[in-house]
Design a protein around this motif. Structure first.
Motif, PDB file in Angstrom:
ATOM      1  N   GLN A  21       1.825   5.768  -9.090  1.00 24.31           N
ATOM      2  CA  GLN A  21       1.472   4.416  -9.517  1.00 24.31           C
ATOM      3  C   GLN A  21       2.057   3.377  -8.557  1.00 24.31           C
ATOM      4  O   GLN A  21       1.379   2.398  -8.200  1.00 24.31           O
ATOM      5  CB  GLN A  21       1.985   4.161 -10.938  1.00 24.31           C
ATOM      6  CG  GLN A  21       1.273   4.975 -12.010  1.00 24.31           C
ATOM      7  CD  GLN A  21       1.936   4.833 -13.365  1.00 24.31           C
ATOM      8  OE1 GLN A  21       2.849   4.027 -13.555  1.00 24.31           O
ATOM      9  NE2 GLN A  21       1.485   5.633 -14.318  1.00 24.31           N
ATOM     10  N   ALA A  52       0.079   3.382  -5.318  1.00 17.44           N
ATOM     11  CA  ALA A  52      -1.205   2.695  -5.489  1.00 17.44           C
ATOM     12  C   ALA A  52      -1.009   1.184  -5.508  1.00 17.44           C
ATOM     13  O   ALA A  52      -1.785   0.430  -4.893  1.00 17.44           O
ATOM     14  CB  ALA A  52      -1.876   3.158  -6.775  1.00 17.44           C
ATOM     15  N   LYS A  53       0.043   0.746  -6.193  1.00 14.70           N
ATOM     16  CA  LYS A  53       0.329  -0.693  -6.246  1.00 14.70           C
ATOM     17  C   LYS A  53       0.716  -1.203  -4.867  1.00 14.70           C
ATOM     18  O   LYS A  53       0.322  -2.295  -4.453  1.00 14.70           O
ATOM     19  CB  LYS A  53       1.446  -0.970  -7.246  1.00 14.70           C
ATOM     20  CG  LYS A  53       1.762  -2.446  -7.420  1.00 14.70           C
ATOM     21  CD  LYS A  53       2.831  -2.665  -8.458  1.00 14.70           C
ATOM     22  CE  LYS A  53       3.103  -4.149  -8.676  1.00 14.70           C
ATOM     23  NZ  LYS A  53       3.516  -4.846  -7.451  1.00 14.70           N
ATOM     24  N   ARG A  67      -0.214   0.003  -1.943  1.00 13.67           N
ATOM     25  CA  ARG A  67      -1.431  -0.102  -1.127  1.00 13.67           C
ATOM     26  C   ARG A  67      -2.250  -1.322  -1.532  1.00 13.67           C
ATOM     27  O   ARG A  67      -2.800  -2.028  -0.674  1.00 13.67           O
ATOM     28  CB  ARG A  67      -2.275   1.167  -1.290  1.00 13.67           C
ATOM     29  CG  ARG A  67      -1.693   2.410  -0.638  1.00 13.67           C
ATOM     30  CD  ARG A  67      -2.565   3.620  -0.927  1.00 13.67           C
ATOM     31  NE  ARG A  67      -2.030   4.831  -0.345  1.00 13.67           N
ATOM     32  CZ  ARG A  67      -2.292   5.239   0.891  1.00 13.67           C
ATOM     33  NH1 ARG A  67      -3.083   4.512   1.675  1.00 13.67           N
ATOM     34  NH2 ARG A  67      -1.777   6.361   1.348  1.00 13.67           N
ATOM     35  N   GLN A  68      -2.316  -1.570  -2.826  1.00  9.91           N
ATOM     36  CA  GLN A  68      -3.078  -2.716  -3.308  1.00  9.91           C
ATOM     37  C   GLN A  68      -2.441  -4.020  -2.832  1.00  9.91           C
ATOM     38  O   GLN A  68      -3.140  -4.949  -2.406  1.00  9.91           O
ATOM     39  CB  GLN A  68      -3.148  -2.682  -4.834  1.00  9.91           C
ATOM     40  CG  GLN A  68      -4.040  -3.755  -5.449  1.00  9.91           C
ATOM     41  CD  GLN A  68      -4.095  -3.632  -6.961  1.00  9.91           C
ATOM     42  OE1 GLN A  68      -3.116  -3.246  -7.603  1.00  9.91           O
ATOM     43  NE2 GLN A  68      -5.223  -3.969  -7.546  1.00  9.91           N
ATOM     44  N   ASP A  69      -1.110  -4.078  -2.877  1.00  9.80           N
ATOM     45  CA  ASP A  69      -0.408  -5.286  -2.430  1.00  9.80           C
ATOM     46  C   ASP A  69      -0.609  -5.526  -0.946  1.00  9.80           C
ATOM     47  O   ASP A  69      -0.724  -6.678  -0.497  1.00  9.80           O
ATOM     48  CB  ASP A  69       1.082  -5.181  -2.746  1.00  9.80           C
ATOM     49  CG  ASP A  69       1.365  -5.284  -4.238  1.00  9.80           C
ATOM     50  OD1 ASP A  69       0.453  -5.727  -4.978  1.00  9.80           O
ATOM     51  OD2 ASP A  69       2.471  -4.913  -4.658  1.00  9.80           O
ATOM     52  N   GLY A  97      -3.220  -4.799   0.735  1.00 13.44           N
ATOM     53  CA  GLY A  97      -4.561  -5.329   0.933  1.00 13.44           C
ATOM     54  C   GLY A  97      -4.729  -6.750   0.445  1.00 13.44           C
ATOM     55  O   GLY A  97      -5.574  -7.487   0.933  1.00 13.44           O
ATOM     56  N   LYS A  98      -3.875  -7.150  -0.525  1.00  8.90           N
ATOM     57  CA  LYS A  98      -4.048  -8.474  -1.131  1.00  8.90           C
ATOM     58  C   LYS A  98      -2.923  -9.443  -0.770  1.00  8.90           C
ATOM     59  O   LYS A  98      -2.817 -10.519  -1.352  1.00  8.90           O
ATOM     60  CB  LYS A  98      -4.102  -8.340  -2.652  1.00  8.90           C
ATOM     61  CG  LYS A  98      -5.338  -7.584  -3.156  1.00  8.90           C
ATOM     62  CD  LYS A  98      -5.393  -7.600  -4.660  1.00  8.90           C
ATOM     63  CE  LYS A  98      -6.660  -6.944  -5.174  1.00  8.90           C
ATOM     64  NZ  LYS A  98      -6.745  -6.977  -6.644  1.00  8.90           N
TER      65      LYS A  98
END
Length: 487
Positions: free
Chosen positions: A198, A201-202, A204-206, A208-209
């Motif tokens: 988790q 995933a967070k 990687r998401q951070d 990208g954003k």
């Protein structure tokens, strides 16, 4: 043979000339210096000089006394701490392990027993042993849980970037399968693996954003400057990033208007201080630069401390100096010249001249560089000189760039200096040749690109002893900050 002092200096700086010399000369006279370079981290910065252990392993491979150095390195691993020297011991032991040395593997294993929370040891174990290494790290950390469920040291978790690097090397299926099997027998592992996935995933998401912050209105910017907590109501969870993004996109009228409204605030007003910290480091301050100069002068300029040691006034002054570096104005130039003469902030004073350059400034900065004893300050002065050369390419630059090449220990900076010398068509062939064996592997690759044929061996750049190592499982560089690191 080469003067011993010159050899030690070459080794300390990470010059390729040390390797070139050992390829044709007996290493015995330099045994003490080479061992010292193995047992102590001589790089400028741990994050950017991560190839230093590989460089030292190449040196060891040229000595004909590999066992001598290996035995002493493994002995150091037995009591190494989690500092820069210790991390170099661990990295060298990992290289020996990868070369098939069982004793090195055992030494690293024992070190992990002592220091299960050390992030570098965890990285080496996971990269060496894949899923089994990760399980070992997690179990050792779990075993050190206190009765209340907390940890005696940092965290049971493993940084997501290590998992990413390791899965790239060993395969995601291998990790998923191993963790599932282990989780069936140990619920702690099952819960931790779920948590790690988790977090990755967070993460990687951070990534990208990171730049996707909501657009702020002019009024919202003023409200956040007065009270950052209101940023949450605007959807700006990371309000500082939102302010920085607004600075990039604000209209010229809004940009000038805000500076005018802030100009009458006292220096200790939080709104002005937040503006200095988050707005004026990425876009030139449009107001009277004396406003920023006063913020700098509020700090003690007769001393300079590292960022972690600075008080709030000094940190704010540092941000104001960064803002002034974006401003072209006679007052900024005069302030820079004054600081170069009277302050200890020579590195940041030099940065003000990049946007306020006049003929002769390069020699002036070179003179400041020569008299400056602080390696950190020299590093910053060198960055400013390179910035001036990239923008203006003064005729006198090559001599100054050569001076910097010989006296800047940062490998990434050497790479930039070599690029500039090549751009001036003033790169000496001997320097080009030694770059093929530099302790900063990025320079090895770059010299092979800009001077085709200068380096031999597969891949286009030189091999020494055991050969260049492509292993670069390292953490991505941190974003630019006030720390003075190369960017």
């Amino acid at each position: 043979r080469v003067n011993q002092r010159a050899f030690r200096r070459a080794l300390r700086y990470g010059f390729g000339r040390a390797i070139l010399h050992l390829r044709g000369h007996d290493a015995a006279p330099y045994r003490g210096d080479i061992l010292d370079g193995c047992l102590h981290f001589w790089g400028f910065d741990g994050d950017f000089d991560h190839n230093r252990p590989d460089y030292m392993f190449e040196v060891i491979s040229l000595t004909g006394e590999r066992e001598f150095y290996r035995d002493r390195i493994l002995a150091a691993v037995e009591s190494a701490a989690g500092d820069r020297d210790g991390h170099q011991h661990f990295a060298l032991a990992r290289i020996f392990t990868e070369a098939g040395d069982e004793a090195a593997r055992v030494a690293l294993d024992r070190a992990l027993e002592r220091l299960p929370f050390d992030h570098k040891l965890a990285e080496h174990t996971i990269m060496l042993h894949g899923p089994a290494g990760l399980l070992r790290v997690l179990r050792l950390r779990l075993d050190r849980l206190d009765p209340k469920g907390g940890t005696q040291q940092d965290s049971v978790d493993v940084d997501p970037w290590i998992i990413q690097e390791a899965t790239d090397r060993w395969g995601k299926r291998a990790f998923a399968s191993a963790m599932q099997d282990a989780g069936r027998a140990d619920p702690r592992i099952r819960n931790l693996w779920s948590q790690l996935r988790q977090e990755e995933a967070k993460w990687r998401q951070d990534l990208g954003k990171r730049s996707e912050q909501p657009s702020l209105t002019y009024e919202q910017v003023n409200e956040i400057l007065a009270n950052p907590e209101v940023g949450k109501a605007f959807g700006a969870g990371h309000w500082s990033n939102s302010l920085r993004n607004w600075a990039k996109t604000a209209t010229d009228d809004e940009w000038r208007r805000l500076a005018a409204e802030l100009s009458d605030l006292p220096g200790d007003d939080p709104r002005w201080q937040r503006a200095v910290r988050y707005l004026y480091n990425g876009r030139a301050f449009p107001g009277d630069p004396h406003r920023l100069i006063a913020t700098v002068q509020a700090a003690r300029l007769d001393r300079f401390r590292y960022l972690v040691e600075m008080d709030f006034t000094e940190r704010l002054a540092l941000r104001a100096m960064n803002a002034l570096a974006e401003v072209t104005h006679p007052a900024v130039r005069s302030f820079a010249l004054e600081m170069l003469k009277t302050s200890r902030w020579t590195s940041h004073a030099a940065s003000l001249l990049a946007a306020n350059y006049e003929d002769g400034d390069l020699e002036l900065l070179a003179a400041v560089f020569r008299r400056e004893r602080s390696e950190w300050q020299r590093h910053g002065i060198a960055l400013s000189i390179r910035q001036i050369d990239e923008r203006l390419a003064p005729a006198e630059a090559p001599a100054v760039l050569l001076l910097l090449y010989e006296h800047v220990r940062c490998g990434m900076c050497r790479c930039g200096l070599v690029e500039r010398l090549h751009a001036h068509d003033a790169l000496p062939s001997l320097i080009a040749e030694e770059c093929c064996f530099d302790a900063y592997f990025g320079l090895r690759e770059r010299i092979a690109e800009i001077v085709p044929g200068v380096c031999g061996g597969p891949g286009g750049y030189g091999h020494a002893g055991g050969g260049n190592r492509a292993r670069t499982a390292t953490r991505p560089p941190a974003p630019p900050s006030d720390s003075g690191l190369c960017t």
